[in-house]
Scaffold this motif. Sequence first.
Motif, PDB file in Angstrom:
ATOM      1  N   GLU A 146       0.767  -1.088   0.111  1.00 20.44           N
ATOM      2  CA  GLU A 146      -0.138   0.158  -0.032  1.00 20.44           C
ATOM      3  C   GLU A 146       0.865   1.436   0.044  1.00 20.44           C
ATOM      4  N   LEU A 147       2.041   1.150   0.693  1.00 21.60           N
ATOM      5  CA  LEU A 147       2.759   2.502   0.761  1.00 21.60           C
ATOM      6  C   LEU A 147       3.555   2.481  -0.627  1.00 21.60           C
ATOM      7  N   GLU A 148       4.128   1.430  -0.892  1.00 20.22           N
ATOM      8  CA  GLU A 148       4.632   1.475  -2.312  1.00 20.22           C
ATOM      9  C   GLU A 148       3.785   2.122  -3.275  1.00 20.22           C
ATOM     10  N   LEU A 149       2.428   1.704  -3.224  1.00 20.29           N
ATOM     11  CA  LEU A 149       1.743   2.566  -4.318  1.00 20.29           C
ATOM     12  C   LEU A 149       1.492   3.919  -4.284  1.00 20.29           C
ATOM     13  N   SER A 150       1.161   4.165  -2.998  1.00 17.08           N
ATOM     14  CA  SER A 150       1.052   5.524  -2.334  1.00 17.08           C
ATOM     15  C   SER A 150       2.280   6.481  -2.789  1.00 17.08           C
ATOM     16  N   SER A 151       3.453   5.794  -2.604  1.00 19.25           N
ATOM     17  CA  SER A 151       4.887   6.616  -3.035  1.00 19.25           C
ATOM     18  C   SER A 151       4.803   6.760  -4.535  1.00 19.25           C
ATOM     19  N   ILE A 152       4.456   5.678  -5.235  1.00 16.03           N
ATOM     20  CA  ILE A 152       4.543   6.014  -6.605  1.00 16.03           C
ATOM     21  C   ILE A 152       3.607   7.028  -7.118  1.00 16.03           C
ATOM     22  N   THR A 153       2.165   7.211  -6.499  1.00 17.57           N
ATOM     23  CA  THR A 153       1.346   8.316  -6.864  1.00 17.57           C
ATOM     24  C   THR A 153       2.016   9.656  -6.303  1.00 17.57           C
ATOM     25  N   ASN A 154       2.573   9.677  -5.208  1.00 18.35           N
ATOM     26  CA  ASN A 154       3.191  10.904  -4.598  1.00 18.35           C
ATOM     27  C   ASN A 154       4.426  11.421  -5.612  1.00 18.35           C
ATOM     28  N   ILE A 155       5.066  10.556  -5.998  1.00 15.19           N
ATOM     29  CA  ILE A 155       6.170  10.865  -6.964  1.00 15.19           C
ATOM     30  C   ILE A 155       5.962  11.568  -8.170  1.00 15.19           C
ATOM     31  N   LEU A 156       4.794  11.329  -8.537  1.00 16.82           N
ATOM     32  CA  LEU A 156       4.054  11.996  -9.763  1.00 16.82           C
ATOM     33  C   LEU A 156       3.844  13.507  -9.505  1.00 16.82           C
ATOM     34  N   SER A 157       3.441  13.626  -8.188  1.00 10.66           N
ATOM     35  CA  SER A 157       3.173  15.220  -7.834  1.00 10.66           C
ATOM     36  C   SER A 157       4.337  16.068  -7.374  1.00 10.66           C
ATOM     37  N   HIS A 158       5.377  15.668  -7.827  1.00  9.01           N
ATOM     38  CA  HIS A 158       6.653  16.182  -7.660  1.00  9.01           C
ATOM     39  C   HIS A 158       7.438  16.340  -8.949  1.00  9.01           C
ATOM     40  N   ARG A 159       8.140  17.316  -8.851  1.00 12.54           N
ATOM     41  CA  ARG A 159       9.233  17.500  -9.949  1.00 12.54           C
ATOM     42  C   ARG A 159      10.220  16.585  -9.972  1.00 12.54           C
ATOM     43  N   ILE A 160      10.109  15.307 -10.513  1.00 18.29           N
ATOM     44  CA  ILE A 160      11.190  14.312 -10.430  1.00 18.29           C
ATOM     45  C   ILE A 160      11.484  13.837 -11.778  1.00 18.29           C
ATOM     46  N   GLU A 161      12.968  13.785 -11.926  1.00 24.26           N
ATOM     47  CA  GLU A 161      13.449  13.448 -13.385  1.00 24.26           C
ATOM     48  C   GLU A 161      13.313  12.019 -13.746  1.00 24.26           C
ATOM     49  N   ALA A 162      13.605  11.060 -12.666  1.00 23.32           N
ATOM     50  CA  ALA A 162      13.533   9.674 -13.028  1.00 23.32           C
ATOM     51  C   ALA A 162      13.184   8.944 -11.611  1.00 23.32           C
ATOM     52  N   VAL A 163      12.960   7.660 -11.685  1.00 19.88           N
ATOM     53  CA  VAL A 163      12.767   6.930 -10.522  1.00 19.88           C
ATOM     54  C   VAL A 163      13.594   5.831 -10.634  1.00 19.88           C
ATOM     55  N   LEU A 164      14.114   5.316  -9.570  1.00 17.40           N
ATOM     56  CA  LEU A 164      15.083   4.146  -9.164  1.00 17.40           C
ATOM     57  C   LEU A 164      14.206   3.092  -8.419  1.00 17.40           C
ATOM     58  N   ALA A 165      13.845   2.151  -8.781  1.00 20.81           N
ATOM     59  CA  ALA A 165      12.990   1.443  -7.936  1.00 20.81           C
ATOM     60  C   ALA A 165      13.633  -0.010  -7.444  1.00 20.81           C
ATOM     61  N   ILE A 166      13.422  -0.127  -6.314  1.00 21.64           N
ATOM     62  CA  ILE A 166      13.617  -1.411  -5.622  1.00 21.64           C
ATOM     63  C   ILE A 166      12.297  -1.658  -4.946  1.00 21.64           C
ATOM     64  N   LEU A 167      11.590  -2.668  -5.654  1.00 20.84           N
ATOM     65  CA  LEU A 167      10.118  -3.307  -5.568  1.00 20.84           C
ATOM     66  C   LEU A 167      10.165  -4.166  -4.399  1.00 20.84           C
ATOM     67  N   ILE A 168       8.899  -4.289  -3.933  1.00 23.86           N
ATOM     68  CA  ILE A 168       8.608  -5.247  -2.727  1.00 23.86           C
ATOM     69  C   ILE A 168       8.169  -6.493  -3.188  1.00 23.86           C
ATOM     70  N   ASP A 169       7.279  -6.725  -4.063  1.00 21.66           N
ATOM     71  CA  ASP A 169       6.534  -7.939  -4.190  1.00 21.66           C
ATOM     72  C   ASP A 169       7.142  -8.745  -5.056  1.00 21.66           C
ATOM     73  N   GLY A 170       7.015 -10.102  -5.309  1.00 20.88           N
ATOM     74  CA  GLY A 170       7.700 -10.942  -6.089  1.00 20.88           C
ATOM     75  C   GLY A 170       6.887 -11.251  -7.426  1.00 20.88           C
ATOM     76  N   GLU A 171       5.589 -11.178  -7.102  1.00 18.84           N
ATOM     77  CA  GLU A 171       4.770 -11.461  -8.244  1.00 18.84           C
ATOM     78  C   GLU A 171       3.433 -10.490  -8.325  1.00 18.84           C
ATOM     79  N   TYR A 172       3.815  -9.227  -9.205  1.00 18.54           N
ATOM     80  CA  TYR A 172       2.679  -8.262  -9.274  1.00 18.54           C
ATOM     81  C   TYR A 172       1.614  -8.742 -10.360  1.00 18.54           C
ATOM     82  N   GLU A 173       0.443  -8.765  -9.847  1.00 15.88           N
ATOM     83  CA  GLU A 173      -0.757  -8.954 -10.790  1.00 15.88           C
ATOM     84  C   GLU A 173      -0.756  -8.095 -11.942  1.00 15.88           C
ATOM     85  N   ARG A 174      -0.455  -6.665 -11.461  1.00 12.08           N
ATOM     86  CA  ARG A 174      -0.422  -5.494 -12.339  1.00 12.08           C
ATOM     87  C   ARG A 174       0.846  -4.795 -12.076  1.00 12.08           C
ATOM     88  N   ASP A 175       1.340  -4.091 -13.274  1.00 14.66           N
ATOM     89  CA  ASP A 175       2.701  -3.476 -12.924  1.00 14.66           C
ATOM     90  C   ASP A 175       2.443  -2.257 -12.118  1.00 14.66           C
TER      91      ASP A 175
END
Length: 315
Positions: free
Chosen positions: A101-130
């Motif tokens: 939940e926090l991962e999804l919230s963080s991804i949404t939050n990233i879009l609301s800021h002036r971010i040039e790129a995202v480096l992601a160390i993700l949590i889950d092993g088997e995402y149903e949706r990207d």
Amino acid sequence: MTMKDIAYELGISVATVSRVINGQNNVREETKKKVLEYVNEKGYTPNEIARSLSRKENKTIALLVPNISNPFFGNLIDSICKYFIKSGHQIALYNTLESLELELSSITNILSHRIEAVLAILIDGEYERDPLQLLTKYNMPVYLVDRDFKNLNYPGVFIDNFKGAYKITKRLIELGHNNIAIITGNLKFTHAKERLRGYVQAHVDMGLEVCGENIYEGDYLLASGEIAAHKISLKSHSAVFACNNLMLCGFIKEIGNYNKKFQLASFEYTEFLGALQSDVISCKIPFDIIGKKVYEMFESEKKSGKLYIEPILED
């Protein structure tokens, strides 16, 4: 689509939708998860996000990390920051606390800021949706680090988990150990599977059978090392290979309650291993090389491909 539309579709108040999207905590976890999954699926973007995306880049890189209390991630963050800060970039760190939940919230939050790129160390092993599709929808560059996912086609820099585990297991066998316990990570993760595959292949190449009872599945956290220690204490293993340092710490903590000695091994070397009385076989993770390659991939015009860095067996 507006917050009002989301509220109507989900049968909740607009105020609740607003609190979730703005990262406030006074919302039930079940409701928060429902809103974030809907937002991610539909690609909802608040007006302030759209405005920020049209602004000039400000050389800020977002870094998603599952757990900054893990020394492994601390070293990885340091190596990445060194190269980006040297080039004038800032790092916006998002500690997702092993929470989807926090991962999804963080991804949404990233879009609301002036971010040039995202480096992601993700949590889950088997995402149903990207989980990163909301970022790519707005053409934000995304790079995976450390954890690879076969069903997510993003460029990234990763550790060669197979070769590291293979080297460690082979060394243990060469030392005369033919009954080696392995404490794996959660086997829904690609990197955990690769470490187990290295363990298995080393046995095959050295002419030994792999016993399923020697495989103890953990989750890379301290407690799973403690649980494995209790089970291992009842067996006749001569060596124990923990697939990360937190599980090794948990094992050492718990095994002290039993009068048993083992040759210890850990996937990655950290300084605390040197303080242990017994010799621990491990691999040195070339964090500096990983940080450099992540930065070079970001700067390269060819923003594609996956690069694997080989761990170095400590002598």
